[in-house]
Each structure stands twice: as C-alpha cells, then as structure tokens.
Design a protein around this motif. Structure first.
Motif, short mmCIF file in Angstrom:
data_model
loop_
_atom_site.label_atom_id
_atom_site.label_comp_id
_atom_site.label_asym_id
_atom_site.label_seq_id
_atom_site.Cartn_x
_atom_site.Cartn_y
_atom_site.Cartn_z
N THR A 84 41.28 25.25 13.01
CA THR A 84 40.11 24.41 12.95
C THR A 84 40.37 22.84 12.46
O THR A 84 41.57 22.73 12.14
N ASP A 92 33.45 26.67 17.18
CA ASP A 92 34.55 25.91 18.08
C ASP A 92 35.67 26.45 17.81
O ASP A 92 36.57 26.81 17.12
N GLU A 127 43.57 21.70 17.68
CA GLU A 127 42.68 20.56 17.11
C GLU A 127 43.72 19.61 16.64
O GLU A 127 43.79 18.08 16.32
N HIS A 191 33.47 27.79 25.82
CA HIS A 191 33.49 27.21 24.56
C HIS A 191 32.21 26.57 24.54
O HIS A 191 31.41 26.15 25.17
N GLN A 194 29.58 21.26 22.38
CA GLN A 194 29.71 20.27 21.43
C GLN A 194 28.91 18.87 21.76
O GLN A 194 29.38 17.82 21.39
N HIS A 358 40.22 19.83 25.35
CA HIS A 358 40.46 20.89 25.11
C HIS A 358 41.78 21.53 25.82
O HIS A 358 42.48 20.96 26.47
N CYS A 376 25.05 25.05 22.22
CA CYS A 376 24.97 24.97 20.59
C CYS A 376 23.64 24.47 20.13
O CYS A 376 22.85 23.96 20.80
N SER A 382 29.04 19.51 16.19
CA SER A 382 30.25 20.17 16.23
C SER A 382 31.38 19.65 15.13
O SER A 382 31.17 18.43 14.75
N HIS A 383 32.53 20.10 14.95
CA HIS A 383 33.25 19.76 14.00
C HIS A 383 32.68 19.50 12.63
O HIS A 383 32.81 18.67 11.96
N GLU A 387 27.30 23.14 12.64
CA GLU A 387 27.50 23.88 13.97
C GLU A 387 26.93 25.01 14.03
O GLU A 387 27.07 25.79 13.31
#
Ligand code: ZN
Length: 413
Positions: A84, A92, A127, A191, A194, A358, A376, A382-383, A387
């Motif tokens: 992460t 995520d 990440e 996924h 985001q 990705h 989402c 996101s991040h 999220e």
C-alpha cells in the motif's frame, strides 16, 4: 457465485488485512516489512484453502496455482498487489487479489477443472512506497527487475538488497522470479477504478482499453522581480502570471484532445513576497494519454503555448522532461472477452482508459494484459482512508471475473 458467502468473504478479508499494518492508527504496508510478510502469508493461506498450490517467488510475490484438467497446462494469470501507500485505502490492490481467490474458490467448490491452469498472484510491490521505484513485483515476473534496483535505499538508509535478506529472500536470485511467457495465456486484473467515471455512468464495472502513458516536466519561468507599488501593470514581466497563463493553456489543450489529462500539481514562487512582483516561478506538469502520438502532439502544443507566452510577457521558460512512460494497450481479444462477460452479467460493457499505473504495465512486456475496473464510492477517492466500495459492486466484479474465466479463450498471437 453463491451469495452472499463468497462476496462477504471478500469484504471480511479486506477488513482483516487492514490489521497487517506498520502504523497502528492507519493502513501502511510497504514492501519487505514484517507486516507485509505477514499479509503475504495470510493471502497464501487463503489461496491454499481455495484449492491452490502456493509459492512465494524470489521477489516476494505470493502465487497460488489452480491446476486445469491436467497438470502443467499453461496458465491464465490474475491478481493485483498487496502493498500500500502510506495512510492507504484498503481496497486498492487487495480487492483484485481477493476477488480472484473468491473466483477460484468457487471453481474449486464445484470441482470445475478448465482446459488451462489459473494462477492468482499477489504482487509484493506495486506502489513503490518504500524504495521509490514502482512495480517491483510485476517487474520480477516480467523479467525486467534490474539488478541496479537492489541498491535503492529507504528513508532509514536500508538497501533493498538488505531488506530482502531480512525478509528471507536472496537478492542474488531476483531473476528467478521471471516467468516464461510460453507458460502463460494472458493476464486479467480487477482493480477499483480510483476515479469517478463508473459512478457518473451508474455502472458497477468497466473495461480498461489502455493504461495511459505519461510525460512529466519541471518548468522554471524567469521574469523580473520588482516593486509591487512602483511598476505599472503594462511594464511588468510577472513570472507567476506567465505560469498561470501556461496552466490555463495546459487545461485548454488537454480538453481539446481525446482521453487526455493535464495537471499542474505544484507551483512555487521563488522568494515570493506580498510586495514583490514574482520574478521566478517553478511548476510541475503531468500529461497523460492512452495514445502516445496524441500525448506527443499535446507536448508539442504545450511548448508552442509556452513560447507565445514568453513573447507576450517578456519572460523565459525552461522546460525539463523528468519522466516519460509509454502507454500500454490492453489486448483487443481480452477486451472483447471481458465485454462479453460483462454483457452476460447484464451490464453495459463501458470501455475506459486507466489514467493510473498498474501491474499490467510491467506485464504487458510478457503476456497479453487486460483489466476490469470496479466502481468505488466517495466520488472515486483513492490512496486515502476514505476509499470505499460496496459489497454488491465487489460481488459484481468477482462474478464477471468468474464468467470471464469460464469462457476464457486463449488470445491468438
Ligand atoms: Zn493499486
């Protein structure tokens, strides 16, 4: 897929994995830390329960293999990452790993064996949070993990190679993570999107056409600093106004081109003060597009805009390219197989571009790739701990994946 068991597994497991964190009050799980190792062990345990043979490769990826109708058949690869960012959201990466395990679990419970194997992969690093280089897990699999990466150090001065030894990996064996392309049929990754497009379109899933390429620049504008009270407006060379006009030009040019985004995310007035006309400004530019030729034409148009601003305002621009990555196209054949699966499940097969990077980017060099985005909540944040996604969307994505797997047809090369 049996409801609600498989889906509640996904959501419950996502919650459970938040406990594997370096920080007690937020989710942070970076490459080769003890919490990262423990999360990998837990994921391997779930893979094993779902009928897979589990291994950890030489860069720390956790891979579960579900055999087909006979042993040693080529495999369809699916999964996502289990590292992460700092103070991360919990979906995520994790969602793609757990939805894939849920799909295989369903096959296993029904004793279904397919004419190919399935490998579910939890990529150890996507990440790049700890060592500053992204996609280390998928680069390992694709055989593009260069030895020079082993010299990277984290903020505490620990080298990647030393962190690998602490973790129980041998940095001399990184190249052993590389998989042979002939043993793989393609890659599909679920996924969270985001972003806000699926919310806007009122759809639970969307099919990714390409992962955008990017050009990033650092720009310095030199004007003339002077007294804010004494210099008339028509005799100024204000570097900030030039940068502002440049930012607006980037917005206009990006709007004019298809599937292109342009962002000025940092801007600093050097030695700025209330009573001084800005003499020097630095700003960043991030341009992304699914088509490399279009991105290049945007870069060209931006440079032309900068030069006309220079003339008009009597300033000078110095533009330095700091990062460039080409777009990765998803396989047309896998896109159409995903579209069929989405339609069979009763949803409109919307296609969209991935503006974010990705694991599929690194794997594109190795096997045909595809991605399914799942909606989402919270406007697509996101991040970030805000999220979120709904259980019904988590189910929808996993069901599409299972349907895609059951109908999977090897893409012709
Ligand atoms: Zn991710």
């Amino acid at each position: 897929m049996a409801q609600p068991t498989a889906a509640s597994h996904i959501m419950e497991r996502i919650e459970f994995l938040t406990t594997f964190s370096e920080d007690s009050d937020k989710l942070t799980r970076t490459y080769l830390t003890p919490s990262h190792k423990a999360a990998g062990v837990q994921i391997g345990h779930w893979m094993s329960e779902a009928g897979m043979d589990v291994r950890t490769d030489s860069v720390g990826n956790v891979i579960g293999r579900y055999e087909g109708q006979s042993r040693n058949l080529p495999a369809l690869l699916t999964g996502s990452h289990f590292d992460t960012v700092r103070n991360a959201g919990k979906y995520d990466g994790m969602y793609g790993v757990l939805a894939a395990i849920a799909a295989v679990s369903e096959l296993n419970e029904n004793n279904e064996r397919l004419p190919f194997a399935i490998e579910v992969i939890g990529f150890a690093d996507e990440e790049g949070t700890r060592f500053g280089a992204t996609l280390l897990g998928s680069k390992g699999v694709a055989g593009t993990f260069e030895d020079t990466l082993l010299e990277l150090v984290d903020v505490e001065g620990v080298a990647l190679s030393a962190a690998m030894i602490d973790y129980g990996l041998d940095p001399a064996k990184v190249s052993q993570a590389a998989c042979s392309p002939e043993n793989y049929l393609g890659y599909v990754e679920l996924h969270i999107e985001q972003g806000p497009i699926l919310i806007d379109q009122d759809l639970p899933v969307g099919i990714v056409t390409a992962i955008a390429g990017a050009s990033r620049f650092s720009v310095t504008v030199d004007g003339l600093a002077s007294h804010a009270g004494t210099v008339p407006m028509n005799l100024r060379n204000d570097a900030l106004l030039a940068a502002a006009e440049a930012s607006l030009a980037i917005e206009r040019l990006s709007l004019d081109k298809q599937e292109t985004v342009g962002t000025v995310g940092q801007l600093t007035v050097i030695d700025g003060a209330t009573n001084v006309i800005p003499g020097k400004v630095e700003f960043s530019v991030d341009l992304r597009c699914g088509n490399d030729a279009t991105r290049q034409s945007l870069v060209d148009a931006m440079e032309q805009a900068f030069s006309s601003i220079e003339q008009k305002r009597g300033v000078s621009f110095e533009t330095t390219l700091t990062h460039e990555a080409p777009a990765v196209q998803c396989s047309d054949q896998l896109i159409s197989q995903l579209a069929n699966a989405v339609s069979r499940k009763g949803y409109t097969p919307l296609q969209l571009l991935s503006g974010a990077g990705h694991d599929a980017m690194a794997l594109g060099a190795f096997t045909p790739v595809s991605m399914l985005f799942v909606r989402c909540g919270n406007g697509g944040i996101s991040h970030h701990p805000d999220e979120t996604m709904t259980e019904s969307d988590a189910i929808a994505g996993a069901e599409v994946l299972l349907d895609f797997i059951r109908h999977f047809d090897t893409p012709a090369s």
